[in-house]
Structures are given as structure tokens and as C-alpha cells.
Scaffold this motif. Sequence first.
Motif, short mmCIF file in Angstrom:
data_model
loop_
_atom_site.label_atom_id
_atom_site.label_comp_id
_atom_site.label_asym_id
_atom_site.label_seq_id
_atom_site.Cartn_x
_atom_site.Cartn_y
_atom_site.Cartn_z
N GLU B 346 -32.86 8.45 -8.09
CA GLU B 346 -32.77 7.19 -8.85
C GLU B 346 -32.03 7.83 -10.34
O GLU B 346 -31.15 6.98 -10.72
CB GLU B 346 -34.15 6.66 -9.31
CG GLU B 346 -33.90 5.14 -9.42
CD GLU B 346 -35.41 4.71 -9.29
OE1 GLU B 346 -36.22 4.99 -9.15
OE2 GLU B 346 -35.44 3.59 -9.95
N GLU B 355 -26.35 0.81 -10.59
CA GLU B 355 -27.52 0.23 -10.97
C GLU B 355 -28.64 0.54 -9.94
O GLU B 355 -28.76 -0.56 -9.22
CB GLU B 355 -27.37 -1.20 -11.55
CG GLU B 355 -28.15 -1.97 -12.41
CD GLU B 355 -27.96 -3.34 -12.47
OE1 GLU B 355 -28.69 -4.23 -12.77
OE2 GLU B 355 -26.55 -3.70 -12.49
N VAL B 357 -31.75 0.42 -7.63
CA VAL B 357 -32.99 -0.20 -7.58
C VAL B 357 -34.04 0.69 -6.20
O VAL B 357 -33.15 1.39 -5.62
CB VAL B 357 -33.08 -1.85 -6.89
CG1 VAL B 357 -32.77 -2.63 -8.21
CG2 VAL B 357 -31.93 -1.74 -5.78
N ASP B 383 -27.76 0.45 -4.67
CA ASP B 383 -27.34 -0.18 -5.82
C ASP B 383 -27.57 -1.29 -5.92
O ASP B 383 -27.14 -2.23 -4.92
CB ASP B 383 -25.58 0.03 -5.83
CG ASP B 383 -24.87 -0.18 -6.89
OD1 ASP B 383 -25.54 0.03 -8.06
OD2 ASP B 383 -23.94 -0.92 -6.94
N LYS B 384 -27.89 -2.04 -7.23
CA LYS B 384 -28.44 -3.41 -7.12
C LYS B 384 -27.23 -4.17 -6.74
O LYS B 384 -27.16 -5.46 -6.11
CB LYS B 384 -29.16 -3.93 -8.55
CG LYS B 384 -29.56 -4.97 -8.57
CD LYS B 384 -30.28 -5.31 -10.06
CE LYS B 384 -31.02 -6.47 -10.09
NZ LYS B 384 -30.05 -7.65 -9.91
N LYS B 385 -25.90 -4.02 -7.39
CA LYS B 385 -24.97 -5.05 -7.37
C LYS B 385 -24.36 -4.99 -5.98
O LYS B 385 -24.14 -6.14 -5.43
CB LYS B 385 -23.69 -4.76 -8.04
CG LYS B 385 -24.07 -4.87 -9.69
CD LYS B 385 -22.65 -5.04 -10.31
CE LYS B 385 -23.03 -5.10 -11.91
NZ LYS B 385 -23.16 -3.78 -12.34
N LYS B 448 -34.47 -6.68 -3.56
CA LYS B 448 -34.22 -5.99 -4.87
C LYS B 448 -32.60 -5.88 -5.14
O LYS B 448 -32.27 -5.76 -6.03
CB LYS B 448 -34.81 -4.81 -5.00
CG LYS B 448 -36.35 -4.88 -5.00
CD LYS B 448 -36.95 -3.45 -5.35
CE LYS B 448 -38.48 -3.62 -5.38
NZ LYS B 448 -39.02 -2.46 -5.93
N VAL B 449 -31.71 -6.15 -3.96
CA VAL B 449 -30.31 -6.34 -4.42
C VAL B 449 -29.73 -7.72 -4.43
O VAL B 449 -30.33 -8.66 -3.81
CB VAL B 449 -29.81 -5.24 -3.35
CG1 VAL B 449 -30.15 -3.99 -3.17
CG2 VAL B 449 -29.62 -6.10 -1.85
N ASP B 450 -28.46 -7.76 -5.13
CA ASP B 450 -27.99 -9.08 -5.22
C ASP B 450 -27.53 -9.50 -3.92
O ASP B 450 -27.03 -8.67 -3.18
CB ASP B 450 -27.00 -8.89 -6.40
CG ASP B 450 -27.45 -8.57 -7.72
OD1 ASP B 450 -28.32 -8.75 -8.02
OD2 ASP B 450 -26.48 -8.15 -8.51
#
Lengths: 453, 453
Positions: B346, B355, B357, B383-385, B448-450
Motif C-alpha cells: 500500500e 490511490e 484502497v 487503485d481506487k480510480k 471500495k473502488v469507483d
Amino acid sequence: MKIVIIGGVAAGAKAAAKCRRLLPDAEINLYTDDTHVSYSACGIPYYVEGNFEDYQMLLVRSPEEFAQQNIYVHLEHKVSKILPACKKVLVENLKDKSAFLVDYDKLIIATGARPFVPPIKNIALNNVFTVRRIEDAIAIREKVKISKNAVIVGGGYIGVEMLEAFVRQGLHVTLLERDEHIMSIFDKDMAQIIKDQLMALPDRNFEILTGETVTEFIGDNNGVNGVKTSSGREFEVDMVLICAGVVPNVQIAIDAGIALGSTGAIKVTPRMETNITDIYACGDCVQEFNTISKAPMWMPLGSNANKEGRCAAMNACGFPEEFAGILGSSVTRCFRLTMSLTGLTEKQAAEAGFEPVSVIVNKYDKVGYMPDASNITLKLIADKKTGLLLGGQGIGAGDTDKRINTLATALLAKLTVEEFFNNDLTYAPPFSPTIDPLLNAAQILMTKVDKHD
Amino acid sequence: MKIVIIGGVAAGAKAAAKCRRLLPDAEINLYTDDTHVSYSACGIPYYVEGNFEDYQMLLVRSPEEFAQQNIYVHLEHKVSKILPACKKVLVENLKDKSAFLVDYDKLIIATGARPFVPPIKNIALNNVFTVRRIEDAIAIREKVKISKNAVIVGGGYIGVEMLEAFVRQGLHVTLLERDEHIMSIFDKDMAQIIKDQLMALPDRNFEILTGETVTEFIGDNNGVNGVKTSSGREFEVDMVLICAGVVPNVQIAIDAGIALGSTGAIKVTPRMETNITDIYACGDCVQEFNTISKAPMWMPLGSNANKEGRCAAMNACGFPEEFAGILGSSVTRCFRLTMSLTGLTEKQAAEAGFEPVSVIVNKYDKVGYMPDASNITLKLIADKKTGLLLGGQGIGAGDTDKRINTLATALLAKLTVEEFFNNDLTYAPPFSPTIDPLLNAAQILMTKVDKHD
């Protein structure tokens, strides 16, 4: 919203729980002609083997636990007819012989599969078993404990699992397989290695005979005591277990006008919809498709059933989601031998229009100086023209299933063998050789595929 | 064609063998200041532990075997200078103190790494060991057999491996780690779990103390007998092992004008070329790059060294090939605890501009009713995005490395967590739960990801 679910082993039970989470206010009724709900059928061989004493360990969730979530589970209630036009099902209570109609808004069929019973003379004799339900497990285990000799008919996954279970319980077992090979889900070259390696086990208390068709059971009022085969052989037995494959439970679907696929299981869309509106199906009664070839496939496995149950629930509850298909990954164990595969066999690959090339490597699963280093045999298959990885099979006393899961991920991602060769797999002497056998195999296979620039 | 190779443990030995296969007529000379060539340094802890008696098991290929392929291996020959302008190296024979110049057309540097020795008072005392070479292994094992108490300085991979080795040989061990965590290659949350789980082992004959800096060794002509730390603690010992990390052997490269990377190891192109024509480098002395972040990385592991040795040989011999970088996959064991990771932590992910998560799940590695079901703790990072999977870490008594190799393949293929969730992993009760812990983790991480459509 009224949701009715037919069947409750893996897919049905999963669908019920998922529907509840998605729709807290829906009315959910699950009907099953079974005496138990939500259990691990895959665990039966390990119960018979004596890994644990209490069959209740096989039960995942009880009717009472379902009831706490306002999911009404009706055991020994057989749904005997679906009436799609009026969106009702006919339910027969097997205990009190009553019958009633139930309305549904959404219907989920999860009727599963049942053992195929070949037409053998005197098959109705006592102590000739098939295995599917909890009561089969209990009866088989009880009989195993007082038996000395058994014949197992059929050498697929369940056959070899039960072979180990019986032998570990002290029986002498003869496994009779009609085909040329046991474990015929593998390519023939690998299936031959499986038989050879099993037969080479030291102090084995079993025989595996291939090309032997059982023609007749012999017995009396006490039950079966002999088995005859087409080659004229005769075996004395105390019990027989038939593991000649399974067939999907689809009669109720057929009667309702629900279409089947080419495999004989229910045809569903990736959203687990049947051809009739508001009727979904999931689990061992439905046909899957192979992620790589897109060809129809039928793999009645707990892992698939679980995912399909979830997916059917999502769509029935109005949260569209598509099932991604299956790779055909599976694994089992017989004594110290692990057998695992994923993707297409060489035969399936050719049938699907690929030009398969393959390699078989024999390697240690860890560095040779480690005291528990064991052999594994890996087969890797790719398409000659594109280099696309198509499948893999692994056999051995060593850590085989790790390699097959690694490969499954490569198949999911549609990697070529060249791309896969760049993999950075973990290495330490207790876990693998410096270069993992998968990469050894990939390196050789690369030389067999056409070059691209 | 004259090929000179400096160093011969993993990368150098591999490069030599590969050059011979590629160019049957090349003149290949390998010089090493070591007393052995082509050995498994990673296997030393298992030798010390007593998994096998003969240290020769660690030797992969002898100088005589190399000679049969016309590869001339010169043990105890130190290359002390590279003269790129005239394409020669200066070789010193450490046995007879002679020196001579050798011409090369292609030079491959595989000088490896050496233990980092922290500035501790009286570090030159007898029975204060570091470990790298075969003679270290032999000396440590001999001393272990007559010792009762040991301190290990440093809790990285080698530290925890040697901890197990010493304890299994009957020693009481105190492991002293300067940092807040042992196994700091893992994220802090996972490193804490590693320490907690090791300290929770029953009947352990060891202590692990973090935040303890060793300041002084105490001893006499018989060798070390005490260890002092900055917190004022003092430990009685019969021996000390320093495992405070390794540093790349790059002085000879620096002297020749060869550029280093930001990690302090030799900077190479994907073709393993240094900044000087016809000089290649590979193995523990070179800097790698991370496949995902493209960031420089230095992971001196046998698996990487082996592949880099092959790649350097390919390019040196005129068969262009690019090294694909590393994921950072690694694994080790300490008693029943397996620790494995792949990809970015992380922390590394954030440093690389992602980013991150993450999710940590605790699960059985197989169905709970199997008698050997064990816990595993998995951390999955995305990656969140974009949902791109970035890395994973696994700890546990259960089958952890299988999951990390599966994940490494997903990272190689640049799968998103959503794509990975569709994986079809093998299932049977002795091998995994119905839904593999990796998929449990993926399912949570997906939330948790977009979302993307």
C-alpha cells in the motif's frame, strides 16, 4: 415481492441468502424434496473417510438459521409443477401428502443433479449405493464400517475420492471403469499417468480396472454379495457404490417449457434467465459456457453453483449482473495424488477450432534438497497460431493445485504463453524450485507456437 | 567470441550455461572470488536447520561439470578491475597471488550482493556470523550444534528463516530488530500480524524484540558471549548472526564507470546492458524495475537472478530479449507460518502515484471441517480510480503462497479487481473453501473502488 426457490443445496441456499440481503422485505420461500438444506455435498467423501465424526459438520446453515432471516425453508416439499402462465408452483408435502399452490413473482430453479444409474441387472439390491444426499452419506459410512470388500463403479472425481475414503476405513476396494481411462475429464495422456501413479502407491489396498463394464450384481435378501463384468470377472463384495456420473434434474423445467442446452442442462443467459420470463436457474441443473471457447459446458461443481446462485439472486432482485462463464477449473485428491485442471483439454481445444500444441513436464514441486520435495507432472496447452494459453492439467504428490490456479488466472486474462513466461512467481526452497515448473513448461511450449513480432 | 563472466552463484552460473547453449564455439571464462560456484544460497537456512546433512546438496553444478561443456570456471579468482577501453579485465588468483589480464568481447557482471554489516562495537569477535557463502553455512551449522543461546540481528527474510533453523537445532534465539516491525517488506498492518502470530506459537523457544538496536558485542578470545542494546538490555549468547540486509557488490562496476540506479545497484536496460558497450550485468548486483509502477526496485532473489542471467546471456550472444521486470513476488516460511507477497505494498502504491484502497480478510484456507484447515490472512490492494489490482500479501499457517502466485498472474495481466472476481479457481474441500479467500477479498475490495460502466 414473492421469491420462490426450488432446491437448496448450494445454489438455492446461496440464492436465498443473497435475495434476503438485497431485498430485506421480499417474501422468500425455498422448497426442497431433500431432508436437509444448505450442505456441502462435496464434503461427503471426507465424512465417509472419517476426517470428522459428526455429519452435521457438512451442514452450512440450518432451516432455523434461515428462519431467523425470514427465509422459509420447506424440507421434504417437492415442487412437482411450474405454471408459468399464472406464475404459480405446485408443491407436494412429502410428509403429510398434502399439496398446495404457491404464487411467485420471481422463480429460481436450483434443482441440482442426481447420480446417473446405469442399467445393471439387480441394481435394486440392498447395499448398492449412490451418493448425493446426507442420508446417503450416513448409510454408506455405516455400511463401510462393517464391510471388508467393496466395488466402486466409475472412476471420475467422486469415484476416486470414495476409493480413498473406503480404503482409509479399512476396506479392500476394486474400482471398475467402463472406459479406457479413469478421470477421463483429463486428456488421455494425463489420465494414464493418474492410473499409473495410483497403482504405484505402496501398500495400496485397492485395484483399478479399466475397460470393465459391470453387467450384473449378485445377491440375496441380505443384499449384494457379488459383481460380474462383461469380461467374465466376478468380485465378492459387501457393498457397491455407483459413481457413474451425474445428470441434471431438469424434468420439472422441461414440463414447464423451459429450454435445455446441448449438454442437457437448463439453458440460461449470462444473467441466469431461462427462456421464460421471471424464471431463473442456477447450480448443477444449468449449463455453463466456457470463458475461452464460449462453448457450452456442464460442470456441476460447488464453486460454480455458489457463484451462479449469487448471480441468479442479483438478477431476480433487479440488480443486473452477468456470470462470466467458467474456465472448467477443478481439483481433487486421491491419497497423496493431487489432480487438477483448468481451461480446455487438448481434445476440447481442437473441437473448439484451435490448433492446440502442448507440453508435459515432470518436475519437483520444490527444491530437490527439501525433504518433502515431490513430483508433479504438468501439461500446458496453447494455440499454435496465436500462442494463447488454452488450458493446463496437473498431477502429482507435489503442490499441483497452486500451479493450476495460477494458470486459471492466466486463462481468465487471455495471456499468451509468451506473456505468461514473464510471470514473477514466488520462490523459496520450501515452496518451489528457482524456476517454477509452470515456467519450465511455458518455456518449452513457446518453442512450439508460431513466432510473432 | 570471448565471453567473460564475473561471479557464479545464480545469475553468473545461469548466464554461463545459457551462453554455451547459444554459442557452442564461444570461449567462456567465469571468474569468482568465491570457493564454490553455482549453489543455492537460498538453501542455506534449510541446511543449517538440518533438512539434509551434506552441504553439497546446495551445489547445483560443479566446476568439473562446467568444464565438460568447455566453460572454464576459475574459483578464488577475483576480478579486481575492468578496463572497458581495451576490453580486458584484471584477474587476481587468490590462491597463488598471481595476476593476469583477460580479453573479452562480451563481459557479464554477476557480482551479487553481500551482507550489510552495521557499525556495532566488537563486531569482529569470533562467533559473530554473517551468511552468504557455503563456508558461512558450514561454520554456522557447526557452531549451532554446540551452542545454547543465539542472537539474530535483523528480522527480514533471512533473519526469520535462520530463527527457525536455530530453534529446530535446539537453540534459544532472541531476534533483535531495530525497526518497529520485523518483515518490513510487508505493510505495517501485515508485519504486525506476522510478529503476533510468531509470538503466539506454542512452546516457542525464541523471543522477537522490535525497536531494539544492538550497540555492542561483548566477548573475549573465545568469541562473543554477550549482546547489548540501546535500551540497556543485555543478552548472554554463544553466537550471533547478523542478518541486517544485503548490499549489492558494485565497487568494481563503479570503478569502471558503470552507472548505478537510484537503489544503489547497477542500472541496466531491459536487455541487461549497462551504460558501457558490451558490458552486461545480472543478478543480485543489478536494479530491477517494477512491472506495475515501472519504478526502480532492488530485489536480490534467486528467481530474479536466474531469469536475469538467462536474459543477459541471450543479449550478450546476439539474441535480443527484454526482461519484463519484476512484480516483487516473494515467499518464506517460519515454522508453520507462511509469508508471501507480490506487487506493490500500500505504501509503495501511494508512492507510485496510485490511490490505493485495500482489504484484509481472515479465512480458512480450506473447508473448515477438514482436519488440517488453517487460517490465512490476505491483504489485497487496488487503485481506487481504475480498480487495477496493485498487490497482495498473505500470511498464515494455511496455503498462502498458492493465493499469492494466483494474484501475481493477475498483476502481470493488469486485471482490475472486478475482472479478477470472475476467476474460476479450483475447489474441493481439501484445497479451498467453496469461495476462495482471494475472491472473498476481491468482492469486498470491489465495493471500495469507483464504479465504471
